[in-house]
Design an enzyme around this catalytic site. Sequence first.
Site, PDB file in Angstrom:
ATOM      1  NE  ARG A 143      -3.682  -2.056   2.791  1.00 55.59           N
ATOM      2  CZ  ARG A 143      -3.464  -3.183   3.462  1.00 55.59           C
ATOM      3  NH1 ARG A 143      -2.285  -3.371   4.058  1.00 55.59           N
ATOM      4  NH2 ARG A 143      -4.396  -4.116   3.552  1.00 55.59           N
ATOM      5  CE  LYS A 167      -6.427  -0.273   4.637  1.00 56.59           C
ATOM      6  NZ  LYS A 167      -7.752  -0.455   4.001  1.00 56.59           N
ATOM      7  CG  HIS A 234      -5.093   1.175  -4.233  1.00 57.63           C
ATOM      8  ND1 HIS A 234      -4.468   0.818  -3.053  1.00 57.63           N
ATOM      9  CD2 HIS A 234      -6.273   0.512  -4.231  1.00 57.63           C
ATOM     10  CE1 HIS A 234      -5.244   0.001  -2.370  1.00 57.63           C
ATOM     11  NE2 HIS A 234      -6.340  -0.207  -3.059  1.00 57.63           N
ATOM     12  NE  ARG A 237      -3.085  -3.077  -1.658  1.00 61.71           N
ATOM     13  CZ  ARG A 237      -2.706  -3.933  -0.713  1.00 61.71           C
ATOM     14  NH1 ARG A 237      -1.429  -4.250  -0.584  1.00 61.71           N
ATOM     15  NH2 ARG A 237      -3.596  -4.495   0.093  1.00 61.71           N
ATOM     16  CG  HIS A 260      -6.643  -8.107   1.306  1.00 63.46           C
ATOM     17  ND1 HIS A 260      -6.888  -8.532   0.025  1.00 63.46           N
ATOM     18  CD2 HIS A 260      -6.328  -6.789   1.213  1.00 63.46           C
ATOM     19  CE1 HIS A 260      -6.733  -7.522  -0.810  1.00 63.46           C
ATOM     20  NE2 HIS A 260      -6.389  -6.457  -0.105  1.00 63.46           N
ATOM     21  CE1 TYR A 269      -6.634  -6.815  -7.211  1.00 64.06           C
ATOM     22  CE2 TYR A 269      -6.894  -7.740  -5.023  1.00 64.06           C
ATOM     23  CZ  TYR A 269      -6.567  -6.689  -5.844  1.00 64.06           C
ATOM     24  OH  TYR A 269      -6.188  -5.496  -5.304  1.00 64.06           O
TER      25      TYR A 269
END
Length: 293
Positions: A143, A167, A234, A237, A260, A269
Site C-alpha cells: 500500500r 493496517k 493503488h 498494487r 487483507h 481479483y
Amino acid sequence: MSDPLEDFLAMLASERGAAANTLAAYRRDLEGARSVLGDLPRADRAALASLGPAWAALAPASLSRKCSALRQFYGFLVDEGLREDDPSGALPRPRARRPLPRILSRDEVERFLGRAEEEAAGDRPEAVRLLALLELLYGSGLRASELVALPVAAVPRDAPFLHVSGKGGQQRLVPVSTRARAVLSRWLAVRADKSRFLFPSRGAAGHLTRVRLFQLLRELAARADLDPTRVSPHVLRHAFATHLLEGGADLRVLQTLLGHADIATTQIYTHVDSARLVALVNARHPLRDKAVS
C-alpha cells in the site's frame, strides 16, 4: 461527561488497532451524521430513517460506509450500557456493487518500469528512488501508506523480505524480488539523508508523503506515454495482485501478501481475471464478428 463519539473512537484505536486514517474517516462520517441529527447518542429510529433522504445524493459506496460507521457506533453504545436499544436497523441499506479495480496491462507496466530504469541509469538519487518505489509497489504489492513509511530497518541485509506494518498495526513479511533488492541497494548507496525512514523527506512527516508519491507516478506516466489519470500507487498494487493471480498464484497466498484481513477482500481479483477472460474471448474468438440470426 465524556463524549460517546470520542469514547467510541478511542475504543477503535485501543481494542481494534484502527489506523489513523481509519479513525479520521469514522470521525468524519459520525460528525456528518451528528450535523443532521443533533444529539447522535440519543437519536431514535425515526431520526435515523430520515438520513435516507438527507443522504440521497451520495454514491452507494459512500452511503454504505456511513451507515456502517453508525451501526458500529450504536452497537458500542449498547455494549457500554449507554443505550438499551439499537436504532441502527432503521438506517438505509444500500447494496453497493464493488467496482472492479483499475489495473495496467503487463505491457504497460513494462513500459512504465522501462522508462524509470532509463532515467535511473546514471544513479541520479531522485531517479533511483523513484525506481525503488516502483519496484516495491508493483513487485511486492505494498500500500502507498506502507511504502512511504518504511523504516530503513525494514530492509534486512540477508533475507529477501521486508517487515511491513500494515493496517491496524498488523505486521507481515513481504517478499522482495531479486531485482527490487538490487535497486534498493543502489538507493541506499546514493541516499544522503540519515533519517530512519527508507524514503525520507524534509516535511513534517519525516518521510515521503502519499500525495508526493502519487504526483511522482503520474509525472513518470506522462514521460512514459501512458495516460497519467490511469496511474496511481493503488493501481500498481492491483496490477501486482492481478498479474500474480493470472500466473497461477493461490488466493490465500495473495491474501497474505496483500495483508487483507478478510479473504472476501482478495476475491475481487477473481472477478478481474474473469473479466479479462471474457474480454479475450470477445476480442479473439473467430465468431466474434458473426451476427446472431
